[in-house]
Design a protein around this motif. Structure first.
Motif, mmCIF file in Angstrom:
data_model
loop_
_atom_site.group_PDB
_atom_site.id
_atom_site.type_symbol
_atom_site.label_atom_id
_atom_site.label_comp_id
_atom_site.label_asym_id
_atom_site.label_seq_id
_atom_site.Cartn_x
_atom_site.Cartn_y
_atom_site.Cartn_z
ATOM 1 N N HIS A 1 -16.903 17.165 49.579
ATOM 2 C CA HIS A 1 -16.582 16.725 48.223
ATOM 3 C C HIS A 1 -16.203 17.895 47.321
ATOM 4 O O HIS A 1 -15.422 17.726 46.373
ATOM 5 N N LEU A 2 -16.727 19.093 47.602
ATOM 6 C CA LEU A 2 -16.428 20.247 46.759
ATOM 7 C C LEU A 2 -14.989 20.717 46.918
ATOM 8 O O LEU A 2 -14.410 21.297 45.990
ATOM 9 N N ALA B 1 -16.149 39.513 42.161
ATOM 10 C CA ALA B 1 -15.916 39.013 40.808
ATOM 11 C C ALA B 1 -14.516 38.434 40.664
ATOM 12 O O ALA B 1 -14.323 37.387 40.034
ATOM 13 N N ASP B 2 -13.523 39.107 41.253
ATOM 14 C CA ASP B 2 -12.156 38.603 41.183
ATOM 15 C C ASP B 2 -11.975 37.341 42.014
ATOM 16 O O ASP B 2 -11.164 36.472 41.675
ATOM 17 N N LEU B 3 -12.687 37.225 43.103
ATOM 18 C CA LEU B 3 -12.553 36.057 43.967
ATOM 19 C C LEU B 3 -13.154 34.807 43.334
ATOM 20 O O LEU B 3 -12.638 33.700 43.529
ATOM 21 N N VAL B 4 -14.205 34.950 42.583
ATOM 22 C CA VAL B 4 -14.854 33.773 41.987
ATOM 23 C C VAL B 4 -14.323 33.464 40.597
ATOM 24 O O VAL B 4 -14.583 32.389 40.054
ATOM 25 N N ALA B 5 -13.565 34.391 39.992
ATOM 26 C CA ALA B 5 -13.039 34.183 38.647
ATOM 27 C C ALA B 5 -11.885 33.184 38.681
ATOM 28 O O ALA B 5 -11.175 33.052 39.680
ATOM 29 N N GLN B 6 -11.710 32.502 37.555
ATOM 30 C CA GLN B 6 -10.519 31.668 37.390
ATOM 31 C C GLN B 6 -9.530 32.466 36.540
ATOM 32 O O GLN B 6 -9.730 32.657 35.342
ATOM 33 N N HIS B 7 -8.468 32.923 37.145
ATOM 34 C CA HIS B 7 -7.516 33.793 36.472
ATOM 35 C C HIS B 7 -6.560 33.034 35.577
ATOM 36 O O HIS B 7 -5.885 33.637 34.741
ATOM 37 N N SER B 8 -6.485 31.736 35.757
ATOM 38 C CA SER B 8 -5.709 30.854 34.894
ATOM 39 C C SER B 8 -6.230 29.447 35.111
ATOM 40 O O SER B 8 -6.587 29.076 36.237
ATOM 41 N N ARG B 9 -6.248 28.649 34.047
ATOM 42 C CA ARG B 9 -6.685 27.257 34.201
ATOM 43 C C ARG B 9 -5.712 26.449 35.050
ATOM 44 O O ARG B 9 -6.034 25.345 35.498
ATOM 45 N N LEU B 10 -4.531 27.005 35.271
ATOM 46 C CA LEU B 10 -3.569 26.344 36.151
ATOM 47 C C LEU B 10 -3.934 26.502 37.623
ATOM 48 O O LEU B 10 -3.382 25.797 38.474
ATOM 49 N N MET B 11 -4.839 27.433 37.926
ATOM 50 C CA MET B 11 -5.106 27.794 39.309
ATOM 51 C C MET B 11 -6.592 27.688 39.617
ATOM 52 O O MET B 11 -7.441 27.781 38.729
ATOM 53 N N SER B 12 -6.905 27.541 40.881
ATOM 54 C CA SER B 12 -8.292 27.537 41.345
ATOM 55 C C SER B 12 -8.793 28.968 41.488
ATOM 56 O O SER B 12 -7.998 29.899 41.668
ATOM 57 N N PRO B 13 -10.114 29.167 41.449
ATOM 58 C CA PRO B 13 -10.636 30.463 41.904
ATOM 59 C C PRO B 13 -10.202 30.696 43.350
ATOM 60 O O PRO B 13 -10.166 29.758 44.162
ATOM 61 N N LEU B 14 -9.867 31.918 43.666
ATOM 62 C CA LEU B 14 -9.376 32.199 45.012
ATOM 63 C C LEU B 14 -10.389 31.827 46.081
ATOM 64 O O LEU B 14 -10.017 31.425 47.198
ATOM 65 N N VAL B 15 -11.678 31.918 45.772
ATOM 66 C CA VAL B 15 -12.691 31.566 46.754
ATOM 67 C C VAL B 15 -12.674 30.068 47.047
ATOM 68 O O VAL B 15 -13.041 29.641 48.151
ATOM 69 N N TRP B 16 -12.245 29.257 46.066
ATOM 70 C CA TRP B 16 -12.091 27.819 46.332
ATOM 71 C C TRP B 16 -10.962 27.598 47.329
ATOM 72 O O TRP B 16 -11.122 26.828 48.287
ATOM 73 N N ARG C 1 -10.448 15.108 43.956
ATOM 74 C CA ARG C 1 -11.676 14.783 43.226
ATOM 75 C C ARG C 1 -11.912 15.730 42.056
ATOM 76 O O ARG C 1 -12.474 15.321 41.032
ATOM 77 N N HIS C 2 -11.467 16.970 42.193
ATOM 78 C CA HIS C 2 -11.773 17.973 41.172
ATOM 79 C C HIS C 2 -10.486 18.673 40.722
ATOM 80 O O HIS C 2 -9.886 19.411 41.506
ATOM 81 N N PRO C 3 -10.060 18.477 39.466
ATOM 82 C CA PRO C 3 -8.908 19.229 38.949
ATOM 83 C C PRO C 3 -9.172 20.731 39.004
ATOM 84 O O PRO C 3 -10.316 21.182 38.962
ATOM 85 N N ARG C 4 -8.084 21.508 39.062
ATOM 86 C CA ARG C 4 -8.232 22.958 39.175
ATOM 87 C C ARG C 4 -9.067 23.546 38.040
ATOM 88 O O ARG C 4 -9.882 24.448 38.261
ATOM 89 N N ALA C 5 -8.874 23.043 36.836
ATOM 90 C CA ALA C 5 -9.584 23.608 35.685
ATOM 91 C C ALA C 5 -11.094 23.444 35.801
ATOM 92 O O ALA C 5 -11.859 24.213 35.208
ATOM 93 N N ARG D 1 -12.890 23.442 38.751
ATOM 94 C CA ARG D 1 -13.462 23.940 39.998
ATOM 95 C C ARG D 1 -14.412 25.126 39.846
ATOM 96 O O ARG D 1 -15.358 25.254 40.644
ATOM 97 N N PRO D 2 -14.243 26.003 38.837
ATOM 98 C CA PRO D 2 -15.197 27.109 38.719
ATOM 99 C C PRO D 2 -16.634 26.651 38.466
ATOM 100 O O PRO D 2 -17.578 27.388 38.773
ATOM 101 N N ALA D 3 -16.812 25.455 37.902
ATOM 102 C CA ALA D 3 -18.166 24.972 37.593
ATOM 103 C C ALA D 3 -18.855 24.342 38.794
ATOM 104 O O ALA D 3 -20.045 24.008 38.722
ATOM 105 N N LEU D 4 -18.142 24.179 39.903
ATOM 106 C CA LEU D 4 -18.737 23.561 41.088
ATOM 107 C C LEU D 4 -19.632 24.556 41.822
ATOM 108 O O LEU D 4 -19.412 25.772 41.762
ATOM 109 N N PRO D 5 -20.617 24.064 42.568
ATOM 110 C CA PRO D 5 -21.477 24.953 43.372
ATOM 111 C C PRO D 5 -20.765 25.384 44.661
ATOM 112 O O PRO D 5 -21.122 24.973 45.771
ATOM 113 N N LEU D 6 -19.763 26.215 44.504
ATOM 114 C CA LEU D 6 -18.898 26.613 45.610
ATOM 115 C C LEU D 6 -19.590 27.607 46.532
ATOM 116 O O LEU D 6 -20.526 28.304 46.137
ATOM 117 N N LEU D 7 -19.108 27.679 47.761
ATOM 118 C CA LEU D 7 -19.523 28.754 48.654
ATOM 119 C C LEU D 7 -19.126 30.091 48.035
ATOM 120 O O LEU D 7 -18.041 30.221 47.442
#
Length: 446
Positions: free
Chosen positions: A85-86, A41-56, A91-95, A97-103
């Motif tokens: 592309h992901l 849950a912590d890895l896929v969460a966006q802890h700030s809109r300034l940052m990517s999810p850690l899994v990204w 191509r994708h601003p940090r804010a 990235r959580p909506a992308l179909p990430l690994l």
């Protein structure tokens, strides 16, 4: 890395191959440490809109390694050509990235492991000479630096994360010697940048002469205690100390102290450090201040921020020889006696903690502890050539950025040297940034 290798000597080539393996392994161990300590849950969460999810960040590290080392240097087949592309940062601003179909975390870990297995084969087969991309192992060094830069970004995400502390490290050292005041840097030309450092990135190149007028620079970064004096003197309420843009940002964002500082009922300052509240250490360099705060403090103190050229001359110039060093203390790589680097600690060390790391001119802690804001914008050097891709530096030249120098406690030695240039927007506070002051000399001092 302190010399340029041609690869003509087999023993030297094998030594270089071993060094590459070490920096890649060290970076991957740090990446694992920053991600394995968290649940899914912590890895896929966006802890700030300034940052990517850690899994990204995790999968992006693997994707860049695949693009440059597996496919380009190694001419191997793609591991996962369907996900490029992901993990394209442009191509994708940090804010978004959580909506992308990430690994997911398990897939991301499997992916980066598969890529690294192929990289070991590529490294084993590479002659480490030939094209500019492989000569002296440049592409491997570039990727090690890229991973460590993202590790520092992930460390900043940990600082923004709420919840229980998951990172541990021993406290940073206290002062070994008392230091205070300023030193005068003599007028004259010095060599800025580099044309010979084998793993230097394109914006550090080429070496070129730069004339610098005599100036004074503080021997240490501004400390928490000094910054508290600015706060107590109404620094955040006095409009005359702030530039027009700085005051607008201070007002809009409600700035009253460095980020993560809190004042208790007894008028004592505390700081949240990776999930733990701790008293503000008075002799540590202040950290998590934006450029506008540094600018206002400098005005309050009757000084200014150094230019980028002034900072580099203070760090590199050796008046005894007239040459520019790779590091303030010389050309030898950083070690634990010279600088607070590599996430050995989760905070800056007190000023005076690393006397062995002082420059020839007597300026301390220019490398490690905190990135230092300068007054300069981000521009190319005369003779600049983008390599190996425009998006690393060139597309940022002339934007609304300010240069930071020196590296922080969260920067790794592979990505830090006295020519290394970092840049960010002047409003940024989540980065591990502080500052030191400079001033013009009076007529009687010249």
């Amino acid at each position: 890395m302190t010399v340029r290798f041609t690869g003509s000597d087999r023993a030297e080539t094998e030594r270089l191959r071993g060094e590459i393996a070490e920096v890649l392994t060290r970076a991957r161990a740090r990446t694992a440490g920053l991600t394995d300590c968290l649940d899914e849950a912590d890895l896929v969460a966006q802890h700030s809109r300034l940052m990517s999810p850690l899994v990204w960040d995790l999968a992006h590290i693997g994707n860049q390694e695949e693009l440059w080392l597996v496919r380009d240097v190694g001419s191997r087949q793609p591991v996962r050509g369907d996900i490029d592309h992901l993990y394209d940062a442009f191509r994708h601003p940090r804010a978004d990235r959580p909506a992308l179909p990430l690994l997911d975390p398990a897939e991301a870990r499997g992916y980066v492991a598969s890529v690294r297995d192929k990289v070991w084969d590529v490294l084993s087969d590479s002659p480490l000479q030939g094209s500019p991309l492989v000569t002296d192992g440049f592409a491997f060094g570039m990727i090690a630096q890229h991973e460590q830069q993202h590790d520092e970004t992930m460390l900043a995400t940990h600082q923004l994360r709420t919840g229980d502390a998951v990172l541990t490290a021993p406290p940073a050292p206290s002062a070994a010697v008392p230091i205070s005041g300023e030193v005068v840097v003599p007028a004259g030309e010095f060599e800025m940048g580099t044309s010979t450092d084998p793993w230097a990135l394109d914006n550090e190149r080429p070496a070129h002469p730069v004339p610098v007028s005599a100036f004074a620079i503080d021997v240490a970064p501004v400390t928490n205690a000094q910054y508290q004096e600015f706060i107590a003197d109404g620094g955040y309420r006095r409009r005359e100390l702030w530039s027009e843009r700085g005051w607008a940002h201070r007002t809009e964002s409600g700035l009253e102290a460095p980020e993560f500082w809190q004042l208790d009922s007894d008028n004592r300052w505390w700081r949240r450090v990776f999930g733990t509240m701790t008293p503000v250490r008075p002799n540590q360099p202040v950290v998590h201040v934006c450029w506008f705060e540094a600018e206002a403090y400098a005005t309050w103190a009757g000084k200014r921020l150094p230019t980028e050229a002034e900072w580099e001359k203070a760090a590199r110039f050796d008046p005894a020889t007239g040459r520019s060093r790779r590091y303030p203390w010389g050309d030898e790589a950083p070690d634990e006696s010279r600088a607070n680097l590599g996430q050995r600690h989760l905070e800056p060390a007190d000023v005076g903690a690393y006397p062995a790391g002082a420059s020839a001119l007597g300026v301390h802690q220019l490398i490690g502890d905190v990135w230092e804001w300068t007054s300069s914008g981000f521009h190319d050097y005369p003779g600049f050539a983008a390599f190996p891709y425009r998006e690393y530096s060139e597309v940022f030249f002339g934007g609304d950025y300010r240069i930071l120098r020196g590296g922080s406690f969260g920067a790794d030695p592979v990505a830090v040297r006295s020519t290394f240039r970092n840049w960010d927007h002047p409003i940024r506070r989540q980065i591990f940034a502080g500052f030191r002051l400079a001033r013009d000399l009076r007529a009687d001092e010249r």
